[in-house]
Every structure is written in structure tokens, then in C-alpha cells.
Design a protein around this motif. Structure first.
Motif, mmCIF file in Angstrom:
data_model
loop_
_atom_site.group_PDB
_atom_site.id
_atom_site.type_symbol
_atom_site.label_atom_id
_atom_site.label_comp_id
_atom_site.label_asym_id
_atom_site.label_seq_id
_atom_site.Cartn_x
_atom_site.Cartn_y
_atom_site.Cartn_z
ATOM 1 N N ILE A 75 2.511 12.177 80.098
ATOM 2 C CA ILE A 75 3.050 11.336 79.036
ATOM 3 C C ILE A 75 2.113 9.742 78.859
ATOM 4 C CG2 ILE A 75 5.097 9.909 78.566
ATOM 5 C CD1 ILE A 75 6.835 12.149 79.720
ATOM 6 N N VAL A 86 5.240 10.377 71.615
ATOM 7 C CA VAL A 86 5.365 11.403 72.769
ATOM 8 C C VAL A 86 6.802 12.023 73.009
ATOM 9 C CG1 VAL A 86 4.717 12.014 75.139
ATOM 10 C CG2 VAL A 86 3.576 10.641 73.704
ATOM 11 N N ALA A 88 8.974 14.579 75.391
ATOM 12 C CA ALA A 88 9.004 15.433 76.754
ATOM 13 C C ALA A 88 9.926 16.544 76.346
ATOM 14 C CB ALA A 88 9.422 14.635 77.806
ATOM 15 N N ALA A 259 7.807 8.308 77.202
ATOM 16 C CA ALA A 259 8.224 8.975 76.422
ATOM 17 C C ALA A 259 9.203 8.423 75.464
ATOM 18 C CB ALA A 259 9.225 10.124 77.343
#
Ligand SMILES: O=P(O)(O)OC[C@H]1O[C@H](OP(=O)(O)OP(=O)(O)O)[C@H](O)[C@@H]1O
Length: 458
Positions: A75, A86, A88, A259
Motif C-alpha cells: 500500500i 489505493v 485494500a 489505504a
């Protein structure tokens, strides 16, 4: 084909990475994930992610700590390489199920009240729901010192007998921080040695806290105290153990790494979403489980859906309601006093299963202790067949052997965790593909479409 997107597969579940990318119609992002010889994780992003939406897939299970570290570093690498966003993707969210704080037989937290408090509301075994030491209150004699300045605080602390407490240094810090209510007092050397002699160690606890509260400044008092603490430490009944609740830390780590969004499935506790200050999409595994029941279990309308514990009742009733079947609940009658004693909790069935096929529904099977013991009880109560349908098949330790030897007839899990090895060893195991659910979630999140359709399963 989805555009302007990079999907990087972590090393926890290569088969799921492939299946998600195949459904999305894109190649997997180019990233080298390996380890240095010292064991540290090495991540190298092999393509430009500048201005792109990056999705990193990494599930819990297996070498969970390595996988988590790899995810965090990936990340961070994408973020520092100027990725626009980003996300996850954690099919099984690691650390979201932390073991319970141990309970005694009456259900009270294992906090033993000091005897000298002589409180009338103590349970027979001396445990209480009250915090220890107690909240300062003018009417309570044991709290008087707390309202009388730092000296009074020291004296009051010294009176508290907690010889039978077993507390780790980190616990000291947490408990003292709570007790002192923001007062950062530094114990005197004389106070500490006096306290050590008397066998009381709350003041030692306080001094230990001082080490932490002063952010690593280890002065004379603290070192003397640390030594005293080591020599006087006596494990005994009372405060049994401190269970670190690492869920918050993991949530913070993910956010801190960069994230922007989390996609996961069937969090053990849905309220865990509140630990984040970024969006969390908690997808349901229920539609897959429901479809399995409809397609593979004969006369499913006559079956009874069973929740193996009270915590999963809502999940199981939701499926029972949508299928129009009966529902039963297994109640853990006695909470174990130690985490290691979980298997000794007695179970009680509420509902009727005689002559019926029972379908256990749960979010995860880890040691499989819960589902195998539940199956034994259900068969004893006359169930003709027992299925266990579980979203996350962690199946750690000897879970597979336990399932093979159990009264369970079928165990159905999704592949939110890699099940290939489990499948080879367990003929009762059936695996449902979950890749298309995550692929669709990624596609919808990427295009800003609603994903609520993925939460519906009627
Ligand atoms: O395979 P096992 O090792 O037995 O673990 C699986 C069980 O653990 C979880 O519940 P938990 O015991 O944490 O209780 P809760 O639902 O009340 O939180 C989960 O919901 C299962 O019921």
C-alpha cells in the motif's frame, strides 16, 4: 475490460488473485513480492501506478503476519508512487476476530475486587463488574485518598491489595493511565521500596506506568521499580490475563500506510467497520451459502438452520427467514474462564432438530471446535444429517482431522482463504468460489457504482 486500474495480488492467495483478474479481464499488476534473507519483506512495484486506482488483494490466514506486513508495504509503495487511490481487498480480514476477554461462570469480567473494599455487591466468587481500583467517589472510603492530592493518591494506591493480580508491564500502563485520570505523578524512591516490602504492587505498577507515560525516559525511580517488580512478581489467581485488542491497531496501520478504501467480507463483528475513518465495504457471504442450500441440500425447506452460538444468531436467522425454514440456536451455557478452556464450554440447544437435516451457519471455522461440538450435540438431539456452512474456512491446527472424525456430514466454505490443501485432506469439504463477488465489488467501486446489490441475496 476495466480500464485505468491496477490489481496487485498479494502472496496469500494466488489462485484468488488470478480468478479476480480473469473476471475483470485484466492482467495482474506487476509487483515483485519477496523476502530479504533476514526475513524482511521486499516489495517492488514493476509498473507505473501514477494517477491510477490500485487494488491490492491480500487475505488473512496462513502466514497472517507476513501477509499483513506485505500488504502494508505494498500500500505504502503504491501511495508513494503517486497512485490516485489505493484499495485494500481483504477477503478474510486479519485480526478482526480477537479472542474474548475471559469470563467467569456468572458472566462477569474477570476482575477481582480487593477484599478490603468489603463491597456488598460482590458475587460469591469475589468477582465484580466494577473497575478495579474503583472510580473515585466521596461516599466510598477506599476512594478518599484520590481526592486528596498526589500524596493521597500514593497512600490510596498503596492500600490496594492486588497481590493476586497477574499483570503484564503493558497492562500496568493501560490500567494506571485509566486510574490516574490524566494525573502523571512520579513515585518517590522511598514510596516504591516501602511498597515493595509490603508486598503491594500497585505503586510498582504506577512506576512502571511512569516509564511509559514519560515516553521512554527511564529515570532512576523507574529502573529501581522495574527490578523490584521483577523480583516481587507472583503469578496467582485474580486478574488472569490481558488480551490485546489488536483490531484497532491493524485498522490504524492500514490507514497510516495509505489505504483509501477497504473491501472485505463477513467481518466477525460488523461494528469493526467503525474502527476505520475510511470507507469499508463489508460484503456478505450469505448469498453464496443460501444458493448452496437451495441447489444442493434436498428438501431444504424442511431443514433447520442452526446458529452455533449467540453471536452468529442474526446471520443465521437472516438465512432462515429468507429460505422460510425453522431456526435453532446453540447457547454456550457457561463461558470458559480461560481462553485455553474454550473447548470446555457446555452447549445447550434451543429449538427442535429431531429427524431433520440441521444446517449450521457461521462466519468462520478456525480450530473447528465450535462446529464439531455443535454437530455432536445436534446428532445427539436427533438430527438426521448435519451440514456446516461457513464463510471463512481458516481450519488451523488439527481442524481438518477434527472435522474428519466429527459428526459433521458436509462442511462448506468459501475460498476467501486458499482451500486447496484443506480440500486434499478433507473429503467432507466443499469449496464455493468467491472471486466473482470481489471482482464485481472492485468493478463497481472503480466506476463509482452502488455495491448495495452485493449485499442483497433474496
Ligand atoms: O472454529 P473455532 O476455533 O471454534 O472458532 C469459530 C468460532 O469463533 C467465532 O465465534 P467466537 O467464539 O469468537 O464467539 P462470538 O461469536 O461470541 O464472538 C466464530 O463466530 C465461530 O463461532
Amino acid at each position: 475490460m476495466v480500464r485505468n486500474i491496477v490489481v496487485i495480488g498479494g502472496s496469500s492467495h494466488p489462485q484468488l488473485n488470478e480468478s479476480i483478474c480473469e473476471i475483470l479481464g485484466i492482467p495482474q499488476g506487476n509487483a515483485i513480492l519477496s523476502k530479504f534473507s533476514i526475513g524482511e519483506t521486499r516489495v517492488e512495484i514493476g509498473e507505473s501506478v501514477r494517477g491510477k486506482d490500485v487494488y491490492i488483494i491480500q487475505s488473512g490466514g496462513g502466514k497472517v503476519n507476513d501477509h499483513l506486513m506485505e500488504l502494508l508495504i505494498t500500500i505504502s509503495a503504491c501511495k508513494t508512487a503517486s497512485a490516485k487511490k489505493v484499495t485494500a481487498v481483504l477477503p478474510l480480514f486479519p485480526y478482526s476476530r480477537q479472542s474474548d476477554v475471559p469470563y467467569n461462570k456468572t458472566g462477569a469480567p474477570l476482575v477481582k475486587s480487593p477484599n478490603q473494599f468489603n463491597k456488598p455487591d460482590l458475587a460469591d466468587d469475589g468477582y465484580t463488574f466494577d473497575s478495579t481500583p474503583p472510580t473515585p467517589h466521596p461516599d466510598k472510603p477506599w476512594s478518599r485518598g484520590l481526592t486528596n492530592g498526589i500524596d493521597g493518591l500514593h497512600k490510596s494506591l498503596a492500600k490496594v491489595h492486588i497481590d493476586d493480580y497477574e499483570i503484564s508491564p503493558t497492562t500496568h500502563t493501560a490500567r494506571y493511565a485509566h486510574y490516574s485520570n490524566g494525573i502523571t505523578s512520579h513515585p518517590k524512591r522511598s514510596d516504591i521500596s516501602e511498597t515493595s516490602k509490603s508486598g503491594d504492587y500497585f505503586l510498582r505498577q504506577q512506576a512502571s506506568s511512569h516509564v511509559s507515560l514519560t515516553n521512554g525516559v527511564n529515570d532512576d525511580n523507574a529502573s529501581v521499580t522495574s527490578e523490584g517488580q521483577k523480583s516481587a512478581f507472583k503469578p496467582s489467581p485474580g486478574y488472569k490475563q490481558w488480551v490485546a485488542q489488536a483490531g484497532t491497531l491493524v485498522a490504524d496501520l492500514l490507514t497510516c500506510a495509505g489505504a483509501d478504501h477497504i473491501i472485505t467480507m463477513d467481518l466477525h463483528d460488523p461494528q469493526y467497520q467503525g474502527f476505520f475513518d475510511i470507507p469499508v465495504d463489508n460484503l456478505y457471504g450469505r448469498p453464496l451459502l443460501k444458493r448452496y442450500i437451495q441447489q444442493h441440500i434436498p428438501d431444504f425447506k424442511q431443514c433447520v438452520i442452526v446458529s452455533p452460538d449467540a453471536g452468529g444468531a442474526k446471520r443465521a436467522t437472516a438465512i432462515a427467514d429468507s429460505l422460510g425454514t425453522e431456526f435453532a440456536l446453540i447457547h454456550k451455557e457457561r463461558r470458559p474462564t480461560k481462553i485455553t478452556d474454550r473447548q470446555n464450554a457446555t452447549m445447550m440447544l434451543v429449538g427442535e432438530v429431531a429427524g431433520k437435516t440441521a444446517i449450521l451457519i457461521d462466519d468462520l471455522a478456525d480450530t473447528s471446535n465450535t462446529i464439531t461440538r455443535a454437530a455432536k450435540l445436534l446428532k445427539k438431539e436427533g438430527a438426521s444429517k448435519v451440514y456446516a456452512l461457513v464463510t471463512h474456512g481458516v481450519l488451523s491446527g488439527d481442524a481438518i482431522e477434527r472435522i474428519n472424525a466429527s459428526a459433521l456430514d458436509h462442511v462448506v466454505v468459501t475460498n476467501s482463504i486458499d482451500q486447496r490443501e484443506h480440500k486434499l485432506k478433507c473429503p467432507k469439504l466443499e469449496v464455493l468460489e468467491v472471486g466473482h463477488v470481489f471482482a464485481e465489488a472492485i468493478r463497481r467501486v472503480h466506476y463509482g457504482e452502488s455495491i448495495s446489490v452485493l449485499f442483497q441475496y433474496d
